[in-house]
Design a protein around this motif. Structure first.
Motif, PDB file in Angstrom:
ATOM      1  N   UNK A 416      62.529   7.386  52.934  1.00 52.89           N
ATOM      2  CA  UNK A 416      62.669   8.222  54.124  1.00 52.89           C
ATOM      3  C   UNK A 416      64.135   8.380  54.492  1.00 52.89           C
ATOM      4  N   UNK A 417      64.898   7.285  54.465  1.00 52.99           N
ATOM      5  CA  UNK A 417      66.311   7.365  54.815  1.00 52.99           C
ATOM      6  C   UNK A 417      67.098   8.209  53.813  1.00 52.99           C
ATOM      7  N   UNK A 418      66.749   8.134  52.527  1.00 55.21           N
ATOM      8  CA  UNK A 418      67.416   8.975  51.537  1.00 55.21           C
ATOM      9  C   UNK A 418      67.175  10.450  51.831  1.00 55.21           C
ATOM     10  N   UNK A 419      65.936  10.780  52.209  1.00 57.11           N
ATOM     11  CA  UNK A 419      65.619  12.168  52.561  1.00 57.11           C
ATOM     12  C   UNK A 419      66.355  12.594  53.823  1.00 57.11           C
ATOM     13  N   UNK A 420      66.482  11.684  54.767  1.00 57.27           N
ATOM     14  CA  UNK A 420      67.194  12.002  56.005  1.00 57.27           C
ATOM     15  C   UNK A 420      68.682  12.175  55.766  1.00 57.27           C
ATOM     16  N   UNK A 421      69.266  11.333  54.926  1.00 56.77           N
ATOM     17  CA  UNK A 421      70.689  11.471  54.619  1.00 56.77           C
ATOM     18  C   UNK A 421      70.989  12.820  53.974  1.00 56.77           C
ATOM     19  N   UNK A 422      70.046  13.345  53.222  1.00 60.53           N
ATOM     20  CA  UNK A 422      70.245  14.637  52.570  1.00 60.53           C
ATOM     21  C   UNK A 422      69.648  15.806  53.316  1.00 60.53           C
ATOM     22  N   UNK A 423      69.267  15.591  54.584  1.00 56.04           N
ATOM     23  CA  UNK A 423      68.514  16.622  55.316  1.00 56.04           C
ATOM     24  C   UNK A 423      69.256  17.949  55.415  1.00 56.04           C
ATOM     25  N   UNK A 424      70.523  17.919  55.775  1.00 54.52           N
ATOM     26  CA  UNK A 424      71.232  19.191  55.980  1.00 54.52           C
ATOM     27  C   UNK A 424      71.507  19.911  54.668  1.00 54.52           C
ATOM     28  N   UNK A 425      71.510  19.170  53.545  1.00 54.39           N
ATOM     29  CA  UNK A 425      71.748  19.808  52.245  1.00 54.39           C
ATOM     30  C   UNK A 425      70.459  20.152  51.519  1.00 54.39           C
ATOM     31  N   UNK A 426      69.482  19.243  51.574  1.00 49.89           N
ATOM     32  CA  UNK A 426      68.262  19.390  50.778  1.00 49.89           C
ATOM     33  C   UNK A 426      67.060  19.880  51.565  1.00 49.89           C
ATOM     34  N   UNK A 427      67.156  19.906  52.876  1.00 44.27           N
ATOM     35  CA  UNK A 427      66.080  20.433  53.687  1.00 44.27           C
ATOM     36  C   UNK A 427      64.999  19.413  54.018  1.00 44.27           C
ATOM     37  N   UNK A 428      63.891  19.920  54.544  1.00 45.33           N
ATOM     38  CA  UNK A 428      62.833  19.066  55.087  1.00 45.33           C
ATOM     39  C   UNK A 428      61.763  18.683  54.076  1.00 45.33           C
ATOM     40  N   UNK A 429      61.677  19.375  52.941  1.00 46.30           N
ATOM     41  CA  UNK A 429      60.595  19.094  51.995  1.00 46.30           C
ATOM     42  C   UNK A 429      60.612  17.649  51.497  1.00 46.30           C
ATOM     43  N   UNK A 430      61.773  17.086  51.084  1.00 46.39           N
ATOM     44  CA  UNK A 430      61.754  15.685  50.661  1.00 46.39           C
ATOM     45  C   UNK A 430      61.354  14.734  51.779  1.00 46.39           C
TER      46      UNK A 430
END
Length: 455
Positions: A416-430
């Motif tokens: 979850x934290x990895x997805x949050x760290x990449x939120x602005x670049x990778x979006x909400x899907x992860x």
């Protein structure tokens, strides 16, 4: 033009994907913080009851109930996630509005976005605009006009805006969405008029989420609301409602909470942490605060976690004896701890003239503690997490790991934290994929809490 129409025009017509970088980064941090709060509150009576009721009330659907694997309708998932996020009083807040926007706006925006398959820019816009409108409504109320500080009174406006933005409502329909949400949102009891601070009713955020979503979807279907709802100058200051729209984003002025108790007492907890001498007896402990702090229920022997969250005596006794980690979050077993309750009985709490005009801009406290070598005093004006004393990104993620640990295994927290760290670049899907995983079986195997309603 009515105030609601001004706000609706801004919310509906703000250029798509034009949020400043600072706002997008703040959304990442606010979502991180809120998901930690939801993970920590996952198995509380408040959240468990909400999840148990949601399928029968709102039905199944494509929207995830975070950390459970459940799929519910938009309203069901948003309500259940809002309940978990607000359960422990460790969710974000705002001084001017005197309450908690994120536990309403973020669950609603993610549920609607997931149901519609909205793109990342649309969800970010919805969150930013939902926060902005909710906080403008909350902060526009003159302090003397407050009969309750319950966030459910105003967060529904922001939920309606977030949902309406994702539904692509035009300005006219957006205004009616807000008006319906405001007119039909929860009443909640006036502060001090009820024992609600010790019950799972609390801030009335989950029903406000349902009301806000209902306002947006009904407005899309052609329903109308009272557009003059915010036009009373004695209750809503127009300059706070509509001044500087788009120039100063309200979510940049939110505070975060390191401790699972009412924000009123965080300055006292910080002072106790600085003065504390572990292993030495607490001969006396006095707390001087602002007048509104005495309006909390302040039970010396709270029967529930909710009652403990609104008690200077209990929360400060717990921090004095066991350190601030005991408030990250609070184990229900502490409600029955003889030493904590004995100290809670001896604490003195009073309003001090130094802090008479502090609230809601500030929530300062002075603590005077004697460990046997004479009284020592410390005043804290800006507790950790305030805009003037912000938590770093590292502190926010550390908080997530710590408070989610009892309910979410380490590998899932990392995902979850990895997805949050990449939120602005990778979006909400992860992120949505990481949140979909059901942690119940894993935590049962590890000796964690289980929830019979999810089996």
């Amino acid at each position: 033009m009515h105030a609601i129409e001004d706000l609706a025009g801004f919310a509906a017509d703000h250029p798509r994907g034009a949020l400043p970088v600072a706002v997008r980064d703040a959304i990442r941090d606010l979502v991180t913080d809120l998901l930690g709060a939801a993970a920590a509150g996952l198995h509380t009576p408040l959240a468990t009851a909400a999840r148990g009721a949601a399928p029968a009330l709102h039905g199944p659907g494509p929207c995830g109930v975070w950390f459970t694997g459940m799929g519910l309708s938009v309203a069901g998932a948003a309500m259940a996630n809002a309940a978990a996020a607000s359960a422990l009083d460790i969710d974000d807040g705002h001084r001017g509005a005197a309450g908690h926007p994120g536990a309403g706006v973020i669950p609603a925006a993610l549920a609607v976005g997931q149901a519609l398959g909205s793109d990342d820019a649309a969800i970010l816009d919805a969150i930013a605009l939902g926060y902005d409108v909710a906080l403008r409504v909350g902060a526009s109320r003159p302090t003397g006009s407050f009969d309750t500080y319950a966030s459910g009174r105003w967060v529904g406006y922001g939920v309606a805006v977030a949902a309406g933005r994702l539904l692509e409502l035009d300005a006219g329909a957006m205004a009616h969405a807000m008006a319906i949400a405001g007119a039909e949102g929860p009443i909640s009891f006036a502060t001090g008029s009820s024992a609600y601070q010790g019950s799972t009713v609390k801030e009335a955020i989950p029903p406000a989420v349902v009301a806000g979503l209902t306002g947006a979807f009904r407005a899309r279907a052609g329903a109308t609301g009272p557009l003059d709802l915010l036009d009373r100058d004695d209750r809503f200051a127009r300059v706070r409602l509509t001044g500087g729209l788009g120039a100063d984003w309200a979510l940049l002025h939110c505070y975060l909470k390191p401790y699972a108790c009412c924000r009123y007492m965080h300055a006292a907890v910080d002072a106790i942490a600085a003065l504390r001498q572990p292993g030495r007896p607490v001969v006396s402990l006095a707390i001087e605060t602002f007048p509104q702090g005495l309006r909390l229920s302040n039970a010396r022997r709270p029967a529930t976690l909710e009652a403990g969250q609104y008690s200077y005596y209990f929360s400060c006794a717990l921090a004095a004896l066991h350190g601030v980690t005991a408030l990250q979050p609070v184990d229900p077993a502490w409600l029955h701890d003889a030493d904590v309750l004995a100290l809670a009985e001896r604490i003195t709490l009073s309003a001090h003239a130094d802090f008479a005009d502090a609230f809601p801009v500030g929530t300062p406290c002075r603590v005077i503690v004697d460990h046997g070598d004479g009284p020592r005093a410390l005043t804290v004006h800006h507790p950790l997490g305030d805009v003037a004393n912000p938590m770093s990104r590292a502190q926010i993620t550390d908080k997530f790991r710590r408070i989610a640990a009892a309910n979410v295994p380490a590998a899932r927290r990392d995902a979850v934290l990895a997805a949050l760290d990449g939120l602005t670049a990778d979006g909400f899907a992860p992120l949505l994929a990481a949140l979909k995983h059901d942690t119940t079986d894993t935590m049962t195997q590890q000796g964690g809490t289980t929830d019979a309603l999810l089996v």
